[in-house]
Write a protein that holds these residues in place. Structure first.
Motif, PDB file in Angstrom:
ATOM      1  N   THR A 209      41.628  43.619  69.980  1.00 55.15           N
ATOM      2  CA  THR A 209      42.047  42.225  69.859  1.00 55.15           C
ATOM      3  C   THR A 209      42.398  41.682  71.224  1.00 55.15           C
TER       4      THR A 209
ATOM      5  N   ARG B  84      50.215  30.676  61.303  1.00 54.50           N
ATOM      6  CA  ARG B  84      49.486  31.500  62.275  1.00 54.50           C
ATOM      7  C   ARG B  84      49.568  32.976  61.901  1.00 54.50           C
TER       8      ARG B  84
ATOM      9  N   LEU C  39      54.152  36.349  70.955  1.00 54.06           N
ATOM     10  CA  LEU C  39      52.932  36.809  70.288  1.00 54.06           C
ATOM     11  C   LEU C  39      53.204  37.106  68.823  1.00 54.06           C
TER      12      LEU C  39
ATOM     13  N   GLU D  99      47.836  36.987  68.171  1.00 56.51           N
ATOM     14  CA  GLU D  99      47.713  35.537  68.244  1.00 56.51           C
ATOM     15  C   GLU D  99      48.929  34.974  68.973  1.00 56.51           C
TER      16      GLU D  99
ATOM     17  N   LEU E 259      49.112  26.711  63.862  1.00 59.48           N
ATOM     18  CA  LEU E 259      47.661  26.538  63.886  1.00 59.48           C
ATOM     19  C   LEU E 259      47.304  25.082  64.183  1.00 59.48           C
TER      20      LEU E 259
ATOM     21  N   CYS F 102      44.022  37.762  73.031  1.00 60.05           N
ATOM     22  CA  CYS F 102      44.354  36.347  73.015  1.00 60.05           C
ATOM     23  C   CYS F 102      44.904  36.020  74.394  1.00 60.05           C
TER      24      CYS F 102
ATOM     25  N   HIS G 215      52.229  32.869  69.270  1.00 70.30           N
ATOM     26  CA  HIS G 215      53.200  32.485  68.249  1.00 70.30           C
ATOM     27  C   HIS G 215      53.413  30.974  68.302  1.00 70.30           C
TER      28      HIS G 215
ATOM     29  N   GLU H   3      42.765  38.081  59.795  1.00 71.47           N
ATOM     30  CA  GLU H   3      41.870  38.652  60.794  1.00 71.47           C
ATOM     31  C   GLU H   3      41.939  40.178  60.770  1.00 71.47           C
TER      32      GLU H   3
ATOM     33  N   SER I 173      46.455  35.540  61.366  1.00 67.79           N
ATOM     34  CA  SER I 173      46.347  36.826  62.054  1.00 67.79           C
ATOM     35  C   SER I 173      46.194  37.975  61.062  1.00 67.79           C
TER      36      SER I 173
ATOM     37  N   ASP J  76      45.249  42.542  65.189  1.00 69.98           N
ATOM     38  CA  ASP J  76      45.022  41.200  65.692  1.00 69.98           C
ATOM     39  C   ASP J  76      46.258  40.717  66.431  1.00 69.98           C
TER      40      ASP J  76
END
Length: 219
Positions: free
Chosen positions: A84, A141, A206, A108, A113, A86, A110, A148, A145, A106
């Protein structure tokens, strides 16, 4: 190591918050990424640097890790893994196929979206549950995640796409989540997979999620 905190024993992992200047690619990987923009190249290179560190801790030699048509990395024989990346974070996790049947991780940022995405990736039951949650976590979010991670665990087993509406998730505020498959799952160790158990964490800006599917004999 951040990702390690939500992975069980026996899973090797490595992560990085920078792109090491000495990270190198195999010629086959160089060819694959040759036309990519610099941002994509840095992500691709560093996440493979992480993966090779994780593989090394399992005693696996470094090999080219090429994506398939869906972007899933091809792992050495005898290994399941997941990658993963980001903004500001890259990670990889691997384990022997004798102990796990699949891995999905995953990461993403924090943050919420983008407008309109939450309704696209969620089921009505998930939206109803999340809208009752406190606002200290960006649950929309986190749901994205977790889905994912579900896909990354599912795809190598089933070798077909899994839509956002084909798994129903329940996010536990304590740091775990469950995913119930709404379509027939693959058969692993003689049993159909009907869902997944995962863990999540919010740290250093995150959102991290992870699923590890143990082999039946390893339970």
């Amino acid at each position: 190591m951040v990702i390690e905190s939500i992975l069980p024993p026996g899973v090797a992992a490595a992560d990085s918050v920078v792109d090491p200047p000495d990270a190198e690619l195999f010629p086959e990987e160089e060819a694959y990424i040759a036309r990519a923009v610099e941002k994509r190249r840095r992500e691709f290179t560093t996440v493979r640097w992480c993966a090779r560190r994780a593989l090394d801790s399992l005693g696996q030699r470094a090999v080219a890790l090429l994506p398939d048509r869906r972007g899933a990395p091809g792992w050495p024989d005898g290994v399941h893994g997941s990658m993963t990346h980001c903004a500001g974070y890259r990670a990889a996790a691997v384990a022997p196929t004798g102990t796990v049947a699949g891995i999905g991780i995953d990461a993403e940022p924090h943050e919420a979206l983008p407008a309109g995405v939450f309704d696209t990736i969620s089921l009505p039951s998930e939206r109803a549950s999340i809208r009752r949650r406190h606002a200290r976590v960006h649950w929309d979010r986190l749901l994205f995640s977790a889905k994912e991670s579900v896909f990354k665990a599912w795809y190598p087993m089933a070798r077909r796409e899994l839509g956002f509406s084909e798994a129903e998730l329940d996010l536990d505020p304590g740091g775990s989540f469950t995913a119930r498959l709404l379509v027939p799952g693959p058969v692993v160790d003689g049993r159909p997979v009907t869902g997944y158990q995962g863990r999540w964490r919010v740290v250093d800006g995150l959102i991290l999620t992870a699923i590890v599917v143990p082999r039946r004999d390893a339970l």
